[in-house]
Design a protein around this motif. Structure first.
Motif, short mmCIF file in Angstrom:
data_model
loop_
_atom_site.label_atom_id
_atom_site.label_comp_id
_atom_site.label_asym_id
_atom_site.label_seq_id
_atom_site.Cartn_x
_atom_site.Cartn_y
_atom_site.Cartn_z
N LEU A 22 0.90 -0.90 0.50
CA LEU A 22 -0.15 -0.10 -0.14
C LEU A 22 1.04 1.39 0.07
O LEU A 22 1.14 1.54 1.10
N PRO A 23 1.39 2.08 -1.07
CA PRO A 23 2.03 2.47 -1.27
C PRO A 23 1.45 3.74 -0.71
O PRO A 23 0.18 4.43 -1.09
N ASP A 24 1.95 4.74 -0.89
CA ASP A 24 1.86 6.77 0.07
C ASP A 24 1.94 6.93 -2.11
O ASP A 24 0.14 7.49 -2.34
N VAL A 25 2.37 8.11 -2.60
CA VAL A 25 1.93 8.88 -3.75
C VAL A 25 3.30 8.18 -4.60
O VAL A 25 3.42 8.93 -5.61
N ASP A 26 4.16 7.29 -4.36
CA ASP A 26 4.86 7.04 -5.07
C ASP A 26 4.64 6.13 -5.90
O ASP A 26 3.91 4.92 -5.60
N PHE A 27 5.90 5.59 -6.65
CA PHE A 27 5.55 4.92 -8.09
C PHE A 27 7.07 3.79 -8.50
O PHE A 27 6.52 3.22 -7.87
N GLU A 28 7.59 4.35 -7.76
CA GLU A 28 9.42 3.67 -7.72
C GLU A 28 10.28 4.39 -6.72
O GLU A 28 9.80 5.23 -5.87
N HIS A 51 3.43 0.22 3.75
CA HIS A 51 2.81 -0.29 4.40
C HIS A 51 2.20 -2.09 3.28
O HIS A 51 1.39 -1.76 2.96
N TYR A 105 6.30 0.55 -7.16
CA TYR A 105 4.94 -0.61 -6.62
C TYR A 105 4.78 -1.43 -7.40
O TYR A 105 4.77 -1.24 -8.52
N GLN A 152 -4.85 5.96 5.81
CA GLN A 152 -5.37 6.25 4.20
C GLN A 152 -6.75 5.72 3.81
O GLN A 152 -7.41 5.62 3.39
N VAL A 202 -2.43 7.58 -7.44
CA VAL A 202 -1.22 6.63 -8.12
C VAL A 202 -2.14 5.39 -9.32
O VAL A 202 -1.26 4.68 -9.66
N ARG A 218 -1.25 4.27 -12.76
CA ARG A 218 -1.38 2.09 -13.67
C ARG A 218 -1.75 1.95 -14.29
O ARG A 218 -1.74 1.59 -15.04
#
Lengths: 260, 430
Positions: A151-157, A163, A195, B266, B285, B289
């Motif tokens: 469960l990423p926050d706002v990043d992709f890489e 989490h 991600y 969240q 995000v 994707r």
């Protein structure tokens, strides 16, 4: 004499391989494994017959006990890592607690293989001085292996903190995870990972912490991971008759996350 | 010797290299553009972790509110924004209104928290928005709350009583494109189509107070105004007909940029919002994707076609070299007579082929860089997403692969050179 006809074939291969890099396929609809309280899965899954009665195993097996049970604990640890039985199907708190205790006992001094699902289920009381049940506290500082979804926050890489949850967003029917069903994972070395919707397996030192910041609850469970592996799609709800390999194959339509 | 041979036939060498170069350029440019576009989109997606809006397609919500592409799915009540600000785990919630334009640039209503809170992801703490010129307007959320309360109470709020909404902060691209410097005044046009025929809100003359530094995101192409302006413009005020409480009620917002505490908060806030029947929360995000997954098939087809172009080009090298073989029989015979071994000839021709392919590969990368630079200007103008044109490691691997392919393909003519019988060739030409 060289074989003429063989010439055109090999040079096509590297080009096609490069072209196939375009398969940067990720899943549009994230897999959503078991949600809590599934009444159909009432039976506790036992990885091996040796674990038939989970309640018989003491909480934190002392060294002597671990060596006395060498045969069974070895088998149990193997069962947990092989994928078969990794996903807990416990539905009651007692079953979840029993799973954690059994995992602790089976691990001996080695890493404890846990399903995040089993860490939750108990009522969290933020007014309590020490809100954790004893079997959860016993995990503090232990080396732990977890599987779940990112469960990423706002990043992709190059994600280093994310989490881990047992189930992603897609399911409209399950309940959202509680504070004791989310683990904050920090990758302690490397540039982080991208991600992914695939099942992740992370391993590292587990911390059980109760802290509040500005009236907000900080993550109860934290894992300082030194290993993170992207597994295929592993469906914990697949019927028990399906082998782990087949179960992963079922999910192969998801594709693997290929850097493009 | 290889180089000398190639230099001796500059036209043939040049033409075959160029054909390889074109193929490689196409292949690399397609890859680079896609990679860069995805990267640019990802950077833009990171300004918040959720976008809240009316029910509908989450992708549409994200595209319209973050990338300013297409129309908004509708309005979400401003009551939700007021409520969200009190939720546990919400770091900030910026009200957003879209729907008007100025000379083709979106006029986006926000509170001034947008400038103080938004961070562009950079792998760390994030980059704040910076001003190139002037200042940001003063429009704290409390002021918008007061306006909303006034309108909710049926008050007759007028622009004249709220001069603070007649201010604008302009993105870098919009400032350059629409000639909006600090001190400039303009009247936003109703609707998203813009153009000369668009109905202007002549009653609202907005003064530019600040210009933002370029960010390489759609923010560059937006004209930001205090969100309350939207609710004070003629025709935007609630009437008996429009104040329905639905997704076209003017007492609403096009979107809410939401930043929450990562983790449990969240996911719970996301779920709680999507549980509602009057609102949804989309994660940029995930939507971005999904978008790139949707276009992935098309992209694969493009890559396959460009790979075929490279194959054809390498085949061209072989054809050209094979054609010269007959003319060079004498050369090979002499070399053999002088003691060159068959294997040397094999290596010679193979190396020539590989050299042409390598030359083509390098030329192709340069060409791809130029192509990407041209395209990136176009993409930046149209979407505000900045593309990077530098070759990636994969491109260098591509040159290696093409060179290898050239060498392997060169084996075909090389075998003919290999089989040269010096005695027969030289004898026949005496």
């Amino acid at each position: 004499m060289a074989d003429r006809t063989a010439c055109p074939v090999p040079f096509v291969v590297p080009l096609l391989t490069l072209g196939l890099g375009a398969f940067a396929c990720d899943d549009g609809a994230p897999p959503s494994p078991a949600s809590s309280g599934d009444a159909a899965s009432a039976a506790v899954v036992a990885s091996s017959p040796a674990e038939a009665d989970p309640r018989a195993v003491p909480v934190a097996a002392p060294d002597g006990a671990a060596s006395a049970e060498d045969g069974t604990s070895g088998a149990a640890a193997e069962g947990a890592t092989s994928g078969d039985g990794f996903w807990s199907q416990a539905s009651t708190l007692e079953e979840r607690a029993a799973n954690v205790r059994r995992a602790l006992a089976a691990a001996g001094d080695g890493p404890v293989h846990l399903d995040i699902h089993d860490l939750g289920g108990w009522e969290f009381d933020e007014n309590a001085e020490q809100p954790f049940p004893e079997y959860v506290l016993a995990l503090d500082g232990r080396r732990v292996v977890l599987r779940g979804f990112m469960l990423p926050d706002v990043d992709f890489e190059n994600i280093r903190t994310f989490h881990l949850v047992r189930s992603l967003w897609a399911c409209c029917f399950g309940a959202p995870p509680g504070p004791n069903e989310v683990v904050r994972v920090t990758l302690v070395e490397g540039d982080g990972i991208d991600y992914t919707y695939q099942t992740l397996e992370v391993e590292g030192t587990f911390h059980v912490v109760f802290e509040m910041t500005d009236g907000l609850l900080d993550d109860l469970y934290r894992l300082d991971a030194d290993r993170a592996v992207e597994l295929g799609f592993d469906d914990p709800l697949a019927p028990a008759s399906v082998s782990p390999e087949e179960r992963r194959k079922l999910g192969e339509f998801v594709g693997t996350d290929v850097e493009f | 010797m290889v180089l000398r041979n190639l230099r001796r036939r500059p036209l043939a060498t040049g033409l075959t290299s160029v054909s390889v170069a074109l193929g490689v350029a196409l292949f690399a440019a397609v890859g680079a553009l896609r990679h860069a576009a995805e990267h640019g989109f990802q950077r833009s997606a990171g300004i918040c972790d959720q976008v809240v809006g009316a029910k509908g397609s989450p992708l549409q919500l994200v595209l319209s509110s973050i990338y300013y592409l297409g129309a908004s799915p509708g309005n979400v009540s401003w009551d939700l924004w007021r409520e969200l600000r009190t939720w546990k785990g919400v770091r900030w919630a910026v009200p957003v209104a879209i729907g008007d334009t100025h000379r083709g640039y979106r006029v986006v209503g926000v509170s001034d928290e947008f400038f103080s809170r938004v961070r562009l992801p950079n792998g760390g703490e994030g980059d704040p928005l910076r001003l190139a010129e002037g200042r940001v307007f003063d429009y704290p959320p409390e002021r918008f709350e007061a306006l909303a309360a006034e309108l909710d109470a049926g008050g007759d709020a007028h622009l004249e009583d709220h001069p603070e909404v007649l201010r604008a902060v302009v993105g870098a691209e919009a400032a350059a494109g629409a000639g909006l410097r600090v001190g400039a005044r303009f009247a936003p046009a109703h609707g998203l189509e813009g153009g000369a025929a668009a109905e202007r809100h002549a009653e609202a003359e907005v003064e530019v107070v600040g210009v933002l530094e370029p960010t390489g995101t759609p923010i560059d192409r937006a004209v930001f105004v205090p969100v309350g302006l939207y609710h004070l413009l003629a025709g935007h005020r609630p009437t008996a007909e429009t104040a329905t409480g639905g997704a076209r009620d003017p007492r609403g917002l096009s979107a809410i940029y939401l930043r929450t505490v990562p983790g449990m908060y969240q996911i719970r806030i996301w779920r709680r919002l999507n549980d509602r029947l009057d609102a949804q929360s989309a994660r940029p995000v995930d939507e971005v994707r999904k978008l790139f997954r949707l276009v992935g098939g098309l992209d694969l087809a493009l890559r396959a076609i460009s790979a075929l172009v490279v194959v054809v080009a390498v085949a061209g090298v072989v054809a050209a070299l094979t054609n010269t073989m007959a003319a060079r029989r004498r050369e090979f015979a002499v070399l053999r007579a002088l003691g060159a071994r068959r294997r040397t000839l094999l290596g010679l021709v193979t190396a020539e082929s590989a050299a042409i392919a390598f030359l083509g590969g390098v030329l192709g990368l340069v060409l791809a860089g130029v192509l990407a630079a041209v395209a990136s200007e176009y993409v930046r103008r149209n979407t505000g997403v900045a593309l990077s044109v530098l070759p990636r490691p994969a491109d260098l691997a591509l040159v290696g692969a093409v060179t290898l392919a050239g060498a392997l393909a060169g084996l075909l003519p090389a075998v003919r050179a290999y089989r040269t019988e010096p005695a027969r060739v030289l004898a026949s030409q005496l």
